[in-house]
Scaffold this active site. Structure first.
Site, PDB file in Angstrom:
ATOM      1  N   LYS A   1       0.838  -1.213   0.000  1.00 23.57           N
ATOM      2  CA  LYS A   1       0.000   0.000   0.000  1.00 23.57           C
ATOM      3  C   LYS A   1       0.873   1.262   0.000  1.00 23.57           C
ATOM      4  CE  LYS A   1      -1.611   1.592   4.044  1.00 23.57           C
ATOM      5  NZ  LYS A   1      -1.283   2.997   4.295  1.00 23.57           N
ATOM      6  N   ASN A   2       1.914   1.249   0.845  1.00 30.56           N
ATOM      7  CA  ASN A   2       2.708   2.473   0.991  1.00 30.56           C
ATOM      8  C   ASN A   2       3.618   2.751  -0.212  1.00 30.56           C
ATOM      9  OD1 ASN A   2       1.458   2.913   3.367  1.00 30.56           O
ATOM     10  ND2 ASN A   2       3.199   2.395   4.679  1.00 30.56           N
TER      11      ASN A   2
ATOM     12  N   CYS B   1      -3.858  12.519  12.864  1.00 31.21           N
ATOM     13  CA  CYS B   1      -4.559  11.248  12.795  1.00 31.21           C
ATOM     14  C   CYS B   1      -4.423  10.546  14.127  1.00 31.21           C
ATOM     15  CB  CYS B   1      -4.056  10.392  11.644  1.00 31.21           C
ATOM     16  SG  CYS B   1      -2.456   9.723  11.957  1.00 31.21           S
TER      17      CYS B   1
ATOM     18  N   ARG C   1       0.847  14.826  12.603  1.00 34.13           N
ATOM     19  CA  ARG C   1       1.683  14.363  11.485  1.00 34.13           C
ATOM     20  C   ARG C   1       2.128  15.589  10.676  1.00 34.13           C
ATOM     21  NH1 ARG C   1       0.025   8.686  10.275  1.00 34.13           N
ATOM     22  NH2 ARG C   1       1.468   8.732   8.541  1.00 34.13           N
TER      23      ARG C   1
ATOM     24  N   ASP D   1       5.218   0.527  11.946  1.00 32.10           N
ATOM     25  CA  ASP D   1       3.949  -0.075  11.509  1.00 32.10           C
ATOM     26  C   ASP D   1       3.797  -1.525  11.972  1.00 32.10           C
ATOM     27  OD1 ASP D   1       3.238   2.272  10.356  1.00 32.10           O
ATOM     28  OD2 ASP D   1       3.398   1.609   8.274  1.00 32.10           O
TER      29      ASP D   1
ATOM     30  N   ARG E   1      -8.510  -0.165   5.248  1.00 33.78           N
ATOM     31  CA  ARG E   1      -7.713   0.817   4.492  1.00 33.78           C
ATOM     32  C   ARG E   1      -6.429   0.203   3.966  1.00 33.78           C
ATOM     33  NH1 ARG E   1      -7.086   6.376   7.659  1.00 33.78           N
ATOM     34  NH2 ARG E   1      -5.668   6.574   5.919  1.00 33.78           N
TER      35      ARG E   1
END
Ligand code: UD1
Length: 431
Positions: free
Chosen positions: A22-23, A117, A122, A305, A397
């Protein structure tokens, strides 16, 4: 609102296929609009963040053609607007990558400022510092970042903080600047390298990605290409932790084992067997695992993460472990939920002190963010009884078919959307 219901206690066993990262996908989709020819992206994960970003580039006029679940063709020649809607930014912070892409292509971009968030504030000051150093006028007015210039000129930029987002955003913009840009103290994550490789496939001239100094010689245009996105190291790591927490034995396929070294090293240290193959790793947890200390660090250190998933594994390990979060300020919110499942964890500022317990018990818990949500699923898989996880929208997500993949490994997990379904699951089986 969808929820997961989990009947825990089954050791995970079997093989699981990992999706594209995803990133990496998010900046690559943004960068794809910089070409005026067709770009084909393969191994795209089918997750909400990716789908929202595809909608947002279609919103400014890019042609987006979904070929199949994991392949999309993007043509940026039809873009008619450099102003991105707040509706999209609200849903995914990473749409700030459209700043670097639009600036690189049109020397102009208006993108609403993403908010904070659930893992803390951030800031994006390093992104903006980079754009300014390239010669852009950057203003924030009415909640929107407005950046423009006549042309960008290459320069040397030293990042005050190692930032994945700033490194990638500056790299995208600088790839179309006049002359050479050097980014010092750059992030080295595999997705930074993947974005550089993708930009180079479109005709950019970027060297040194994966080291702390990236050199970019600006070019005047990009051409179309086909590109396959790198496997998702965090999804892979999450399944590795799920195997560890459930005393399982699984093979995680379609990975680059080198990207998983920090995760594998910690699992080995606490007593798992980890076997590496060319494009897969096997994780076996045959007995109760042992305590350790973990500090999150930029790549190649232990990834932030993976911090919540590792904490769940250590909550079940023998002895006292310490987990220190050094990247984000507010990343232990989920610990209160774990405590409701019987974990014994004290958080003091950036540090969690974990006294391992032999087992967790089921509870109704709520997912505070993407990775913490995945960690609570792992906790539920290990716990006796039926765990209900609310707010799984965060998990969706970033994880493709999370419950389906876990079921294929023998987990009893189901997505439900009503109390009636929760009760039915409590009384019956998974179907
Ligand atoms: C990316 C990942 C996220 C991961 C994080 C760290 C995406 C979409 N998200 O987030 O999953 O947890 O990398 O590996 O790829 N910082 C500043 N100023 C800036 C930018 C960052 O102070 O301008 C700080 C942040 O607050 C944080 C640290 O730098 O403390 C690292 O953040 P960064 O690497 O930029 O994270 P993201 O790119 O937002």
């Amino acid at each position: 609102m969808n929820q997961y219901v989990i009947r825990g206690g089954n050791p995970l066993a079997g093989e699981v296929e990992i999706a594209g990262a995803k990133n990496a996908a998010l900046p690559i989709i943004s960068a794809a609009i910089m070409a005026d020819q067709c770009v084909t992206l393969e191994n795209l994960p089918d997750v909400n963040d990716v789908n929202v970003l595809l909608e947002s580039i279609a919103g400014i006029g890019a042609h987006v053609d979904r070929i199949d679940r994991h392949t999309v063709k993007i043509n940026g020649s039809t873009i008619h607007d450099c102003c991105v809607e707040y509706e999209y930014i609200k849903k995914i912070r990473a749409s700030y990558y459209l700043l670097g892409a639009l600036l690189g292509k049109y020397n102009s971009a208006n993108v609403p400022l993403p908010g904070g968030c659930n893992i803390g504030s951030r800031p994006i000051d390093q992104h903006l510092k980079g754009f300014r150093a390239l010669g852009c006028d950057v203003k924030i007015e009415h909640g929107t970042i407005m950046a423009s210039c006549d042309y960008m000129r290459g320069t040397s930029i030293f990042l005050d903080k190692v930032s994945v987002g700033a490194t990638i955003n500056i790299m995208m913009a600088a790839s179309r600047a006049v002359g050479r840009t050097t980014i010092e103290n750059a992030a080295k994550e595999p997705h930074v390298v993947d974005v550089a490789n993708f930009l180079n496939s479109m005709g950019a001239d970027i060297r040194g990605a994966g080291t702390s100094r990236i050199k970019i010689n600006g070019v005047t245009s990009f051409h179309g290409c086909s590109y396959t996105i790198v496997p998702d190291m965090i999804e892979a790591g999450t399944f590795m932790m799920a195997a560890a927490a459930t005393k399982g034995d699984i093979i995680v396929k379609n990975v680059i084992p080198k990207h998983l070294e920090a995760i594998s090293a910690k699992l080995l240290e606490i007593g798992c067997e980890v076997e590496e193959f060319d494009a897969s790793v096997r994780v076996v947890a045959a007995r109760r695992l042992q305590r350790t200390h973990v500090t999150t660090q930029p790549y190649p250190g232990f990834p932030t993460d993976m911090q919540p998933q590792m904490t769940v594994v250590l909550a079940l390990a023998q002895g006292t472990s310490i987990v220190t979060e050094s990247i984000f300020e507010n990343r232990f919110k989920y610990v209160d939920e774990l405590a409701r499942m019987g974990a014994n964890i004290k958080v003091d500022s950036h540090t969690a002190i974990i006294d391992g317990v032999p087992s967790l018990t089921s509870a109704r818990v709520s997912s505070p963010d993407l990775r913490a949500g995945a960690a609570l699923v792992i906790a539920g898989l290990s716990a006796e009884g039926v765990t209900v996880i609310d707010d799984i929208v965060y998990i969706l997500r970033g994880y493709e078919d999370f419950d389906g993949k876990l079921r294929s490994l023998g987990a009893e997990i189901k997505t439900v959307s009503s109390e009636r379904e929760v009760e039915k699951f409590r009384l019956g089986g998974v179907s």
